[in-house]
Design a protein around this motif. Sequence first.
Motif, mmCIF file in Angstrom:
data_model
loop_
_atom_site.group_PDB
_atom_site.id
_atom_site.type_symbol
_atom_site.label_atom_id
_atom_site.label_comp_id
_atom_site.label_asym_id
_atom_site.label_seq_id
_atom_site.Cartn_x
_atom_site.Cartn_y
_atom_site.Cartn_z
ATOM 1 N N HIS A 134 32.693 -37.051 21.246
ATOM 2 C CA HIS A 134 32.679 -37.263 22.800
ATOM 3 C C HIS A 134 32.452 -39.224 22.945
ATOM 4 N N PRO B 291 27.205 -36.102 25.507
ATOM 5 C CA PRO B 291 28.222 -34.847 25.403
ATOM 6 C C PRO B 291 27.553 -34.693 27.400
ATOM 7 N N THR C 260 33.673 -36.014 28.927
ATOM 8 C CA THR C 260 33.838 -36.615 27.543
ATOM 9 C C THR C 260 34.441 -36.474 26.809
ATOM 10 N N LEU C 261 34.974 -35.538 26.415
ATOM 11 C CA LEU C 261 35.443 -34.574 25.055
ATOM 12 C C LEU C 261 36.794 -35.506 24.730
#
Length: 113
Positions: A8, A12, A24-25
């Motif tokens: 991330h 996260p 956020t990944l």
Amino acid sequence: MGIDLQLHDSRPHWPNRRSKRKPTLMHQSHEHGEALAQLIVKLPLNTSGKLWTVDPYNDTVLNEQEAEAALREIPALLGLCTDEAQTEAVRDLAVYLKDCAATPGSYLVFVGD
């Protein structure tokens, strides 16, 4: 039992429809989960390292500084490998740890099964 990896770019966050925060990944890996879990449980407990804290049954989060410290454990983890699947799992983990360590504010999530 398996451990997936998620990188991330910030703390996260898994958004829902009402969330205003962006996802956020950045990257994720499901390919080597079983082999990685087999190795993690072999690590000695209560050492100065970081990887022994990874729980194969729950999520574990490392920040960029912890990921950098965990990189030093890769050679020992490679020494525990008994087959090519485990070796590939450690190589994949090393890439994620390096990417996390090189990305300010990032987090590496070990998603336990």
